[in-house]
Design a protein around this motif. Structure first.
Motif, short mmCIF file in Angstrom:
data_model
loop_
_atom_site.label_atom_id
_atom_site.label_comp_id
_atom_site.label_asym_id
_atom_site.label_seq_id
_atom_site.Cartn_x
_atom_site.Cartn_y
_atom_site.Cartn_z
N LYS A 92 0.85 -1.18 0.00
CA LYS A 92 0.00 0.00 0.00
C LYS A 92 0.89 1.23 0.00
O LYS A 92 1.86 1.31 0.75
CB LYS A 92 -0.90 0.02 1.23
CG LYS A 92 -1.91 -1.10 1.25
CD LYS A 92 -2.81 -0.99 2.43
CE LYS A 92 -3.81 -2.11 2.45
NZ LYS A 92 -4.73 -2.00 3.58
N MET A 93 0.53 2.20 -0.84
CA MET A 93 1.32 3.41 -0.95
C MET A 93 0.40 4.60 -1.18
O MET A 93 -0.55 4.50 -1.96
CB MET A 93 2.28 3.28 -2.13
CG MET A 93 3.17 4.46 -2.34
SD MET A 93 4.12 4.27 -3.84
CE MET A 93 3.45 5.62 -4.76
N ARG A 94 0.66 5.70 -0.49
CA ARG A 94 -0.09 6.92 -0.74
C ARG A 94 0.81 7.86 -1.53
O ARG A 94 1.91 8.20 -1.07
CB ARG A 94 -0.51 7.56 0.58
CG ARG A 94 -1.48 6.67 1.35
CD ARG A 94 -1.91 7.29 2.64
NE ARG A 94 -2.77 8.43 2.38
CZ ARG A 94 -3.11 9.33 3.29
NH1 ARG A 94 -2.64 9.22 4.51
NH2 ARG A 94 -3.90 10.33 2.99
N LYS A 97 3.17 11.29 -0.41
CA LYS A 97 3.35 11.20 1.04
C LYS A 97 4.46 10.19 1.28
O LYS A 97 4.79 9.40 0.42
CB LYS A 97 2.07 10.71 1.74
CG LYS A 97 0.82 11.43 1.35
CD LYS A 97 0.70 12.73 2.10
CE LYS A 97 -0.69 13.31 1.88
NZ LYS A 97 -0.68 14.65 1.41
N LYS A 98 5.01 10.17 2.45
CA LYS A 98 6.03 9.17 2.76
C LYS A 98 5.38 8.00 3.50
O LYS A 98 5.85 7.56 4.53
CB LYS A 98 7.13 9.78 3.61
CG LYS A 98 8.01 10.73 2.84
CD LYS A 98 9.19 11.12 3.65
CE LYS A 98 10.13 11.96 2.82
NZ LYS A 98 11.32 12.36 3.56
N THR A 99 4.28 7.50 2.95
CA THR A 99 3.57 6.39 3.56
C THR A 99 3.64 5.19 2.65
O THR A 99 3.15 5.21 1.53
CB THR A 99 2.09 6.77 3.79
OG1 THR A 99 2.03 7.94 4.57
CG2 THR A 99 1.35 5.65 4.48
N ARG A 100 4.30 4.15 3.10
CA ARG A 100 4.38 2.90 2.37
C ARG A 100 4.22 1.76 3.38
O ARG A 100 4.76 1.82 4.48
CB ARG A 100 5.73 2.74 1.66
CG ARG A 100 5.82 3.49 0.35
CD ARG A 100 7.11 4.29 0.32
NE ARG A 100 7.37 4.96 -0.95
CZ ARG A 100 6.81 6.10 -1.30
NH1 ARG A 100 5.90 6.65 -0.54
NH2 ARG A 100 7.14 6.69 -2.43
N ARG A 101 3.49 0.73 2.97
CA ARG A 101 3.30 -0.42 3.84
C ARG A 101 3.38 -1.68 3.00
O ARG A 101 2.66 -1.83 2.02
CB ARG A 101 1.94 -0.35 4.52
CG ARG A 101 1.66 -1.56 5.38
CD ARG A 101 0.31 -1.51 6.00
NE ARG A 101 0.30 -0.53 7.07
CZ ARG A 101 -0.78 -0.16 7.72
NH1 ARG A 101 -1.95 -0.65 7.38
NH2 ARG A 101 -0.72 0.72 8.68
N LYS A 102 4.27 -2.58 3.37
CA LYS A 102 4.43 -3.85 2.66
C LYS A 102 4.13 -4.97 3.64
O LYS A 102 4.77 -5.08 4.69
CB LYS A 102 5.85 -3.97 2.12
CG LYS A 102 6.08 -5.22 1.31
CD LYS A 102 7.50 -5.23 0.77
CE LYS A 102 7.77 -6.49 0.00
NZ LYS A 102 9.15 -6.53 -0.50
#
Length: 146
Positions: A92-94, A97-102
């Motif tokens: 998941k990536m926005r 923004k510095k938002t990343r989730r693996k």
């Protein structure tokens, strides 16, 4: 040249006995002496499991459709092994923004082999007939006014 296909070559038409059953929230097409991977069951290896939620049963001569399930139909399974499915990755990536989730996930599975599919008639639970006993009701006495 025309090429005619024989219907007996089709694997679904050649089978004499199969059943569609519900297990683990999914529907499976079960055939005898075949392996299937279903969601993890709480059973040890070599254990016998019976499925009774049969939606459709086809034998040599007839097709039986349940409403919603076929009565007295059973599928006997034997647990072969427990294993884990391939890992799937969820990323998941926005944007901007510095938002990343693996994240990863491996589903726990149980491999079962179908031993038999049967449609048996259930025997009566008791041979003696139950007699219904009626309670006698007394008529209510009327109050007399003198």
């Amino acid at each position: 040249m025309t090429n005619s296909k024989n219907s007996s070559n089709n694997s679904t038409n050649g089978n004499e006995l199969y059943a569609i059953a519900e297990t683990s929230g999914q529907q499976f097409w079960f055939e005898v002496n075949r392996y299937y991977d279903i969601d993890r069951l709480n059973a040890k290896e070599k254990d016998k499991i019976t499925l009774e939620k049969i939606l459709l049963l086809k034998d040599k001569n007839s097709i039986t459709i349940g409403k919603p399930y076929v009565k007295d139909a059973k599928i006997e399974l034997e647990v072969v092994s427990h294993k884990r499915d391939k890992k799937i990755l969820v990323y998941k990536m926005r944007p901007k923004k510095k938002t990343r989730r693996k994240m990863g996930h491996r589903q726990e599975l149980t491999r079962v082999m179908v031993k038999s599919i049967s449609l048996g008639k259930s025997a009566p639970k008791s041979s003696a007939k139950k007699e219904t006993v009626k309670k006698e009701t007394k008529p209510k006495s009327e109050k007399s006014t003198n």
